[in-house]
Design a protein around this motif. Sequence first.
Motif, PDB file in Angstrom:
ATOM      1  N   ALA A  45      32.212  36.195  43.070  1.00  0.00           N
ATOM      2  CA  ALA A  45      32.931  35.568  41.962  1.00  0.00           C
ATOM      3  C   ALA A  45      33.278  36.598  40.891  1.00  0.00           C
ATOM      4  O   ALA A  45      34.394  36.612  40.361  1.00  0.00           O
ATOM      5  N   TRP A  46      32.338  37.477  40.580  1.00  0.00           N
ATOM      6  CA  TRP A  46      32.547  38.508  39.555  1.00  0.00           C
ATOM      7  C   TRP A  46      33.653  39.476  39.977  1.00  0.00           C
ATOM      8  O   TRP A  46      34.533  39.810  39.179  1.00  0.00           O
ATOM      9  N   ASP A  47      33.622  39.909  41.220  1.00  0.00           N
ATOM     10  CA  ASP A  47      34.657  40.832  41.708  1.00  0.00           C
ATOM     11  C   ASP A  47      36.036  40.179  41.652  1.00  0.00           C
ATOM     12  O   ASP A  47      37.013  40.803  41.222  1.00  0.00           O
ATOM     13  N   LYS A  48      36.137  38.939  42.075  1.00  0.00           N
ATOM     14  CA  LYS A  48      37.426  38.231  42.062  1.00  0.00           C
ATOM     15  C   LYS A  48      37.893  37.985  40.623  1.00  0.00           C
ATOM     16  O   LYS A  48      39.067  38.134  40.306  1.00  0.00           O
ATOM     17  N   PHE A  49      36.978  37.610  39.764  1.00  0.00           N
ATOM     18  CA  PHE A  49      37.316  37.348  38.369  1.00  0.00           C
ATOM     19  C   PHE A  49      37.849  38.615  37.704  1.00  0.00           C
ATOM     20  O   PHE A  49      38.889  38.592  37.045  1.00  0.00           O
ATOM     21  N   ARG A  50      37.149  39.721  37.881  1.00  0.00           N
ATOM     22  CA  ARG A  50      37.587  40.988  37.276  1.00  0.00           C
ATOM     23  C   ARG A  50      38.934  41.437  37.830  1.00  0.00           C
ATOM     24  O   ARG A  50      39.757  41.983  37.107  1.00  0.00           O
ATOM     25  N   ALA A  51      39.182  41.174  39.102  1.00  0.00           N
ATOM     26  CA  ALA A  51      40.454  41.577  39.716  1.00  0.00           C
ATOM     27  C   ALA A  51      41.629  40.800  39.123  1.00  0.00           C
ATOM     28  O   ALA A  51      42.754  41.293  39.113  1.00  0.00           O
ATOM     29  N   GLY A  52      41.381  39.608  38.602  1.00  0.00           N
ATOM     30  CA  GLY A  52      42.445  38.781  38.048  1.00  0.00           C
ATOM     31  C   GLY A  52      42.722  39.017  36.590  1.00  0.00           C
ATOM     32  O   GLY A  52      43.650  38.433  36.034  1.00  0.00           O
ATOM     33  N   GLY A  53      41.947  39.866  35.937  1.00  0.00           N
ATOM     34  CA  GLY A  53      42.083  40.077  34.501  1.00  0.00           C
ATOM     35  C   GLY A  53      43.453  40.600  34.120  1.00  0.00           C
ATOM     36  O   GLY A  53      44.056  41.388  34.832  1.00  0.00           O
ATOM     37  N   LEU A  54      43.952  40.129  32.981  1.00  0.00           N
ATOM     38  CA  LEU A  54      45.289  40.497  32.527  1.00  0.00           C
ATOM     39  C   LEU A  54      45.271  41.019  31.089  1.00  0.00           C
ATOM     40  O   LEU A  54      46.247  40.859  30.363  1.00  0.00           O
ATOM     41  N   LEU A  55      44.170  41.646  30.684  1.00  0.00           N
ATOM     42  CA  LEU A  55      44.087  42.135  29.309  1.00  0.00           C
ATOM     43  C   LEU A  55      44.543  43.583  29.161  1.00  0.00           C
ATOM     44  O   LEU A  55      44.509  44.139  28.077  1.00  0.00           O
ATOM     45  N   ASP A  56      44.977  44.181  30.268  1.00  0.00           N
ATOM     46  CA  ASP A  56      45.510  45.537  30.191  1.00  0.00           C
ATOM     47  C   ASP A  56      46.908  45.487  29.578  1.00  0.00           C
ATOM     48  O   ASP A  56      47.526  44.428  29.516  1.00  0.00           O
ATOM     49  N   PRO A  57      47.419  46.627  29.119  1.00  0.00           N
ATOM     50  CA  PRO A  57      48.785  46.610  28.583  1.00  0.00           C
ATOM     51  C   PRO A  57      49.763  46.165  29.670  1.00  0.00           C
ATOM     52  O   PRO A  57      49.764  46.686  30.773  1.00  0.00           O
TER      53      PRO A  57
END
Length: 183
Positions: A45-57
């Motif tokens: 779950a953690w790996d999938k969640f981090r892969a979906g993050g959109l807080l980068d520029p």
Amino acid sequence: MSQAIPRIAPLEPPYPPEVQQQFVRIMRGAPPLVLFRVIAAHKRAWDKFRAGGLLDPGPLSLREREIVIDRTCALNGCEYEWGVHVAVFAGPAKLTGEEVHATVQGDATSPCWSAAEQALIAAVDALHHRATFTDVEFAALSAHYDEAQILEIMLLCGFYRTVSYLANGLRLPLEDKAARFPA
């Protein structure tokens, strides 16, 4: 944090070294959010969640990104994530108190929004309520945002709906330093 107990227990320190490094990078040295600690207790779950993050520029400005996130979380009744984002990003995104309030209790016609922001709010609302745009809504959005930005808007809405499901479904306690929904 408030006294509520999440439905799934969060990781407690000391964290595994790899997770600790990820927390430091994500949180920039601040203590990890309960949301992150709960999800990180389950590697997949953690790996999938981090892969979906959109807080980068990305193709949206910080302000535009935060309007989308705040409105999405507000529509989903997710005070947890809305409050974290308002506390951390409203200032840097130059969102006024009136604008922050309007993400919860306003709509696309709220006078605090520019024409482009009104189209943005209308798009978030359309995705939330119908999971699509009418041709008129898409044209209004396209008048202000290019294809990459429109895709980013849709991705943000979907990701933060998922975050709202997690925070609400897990009954996460509100973070101490997070904002609260306006009364």
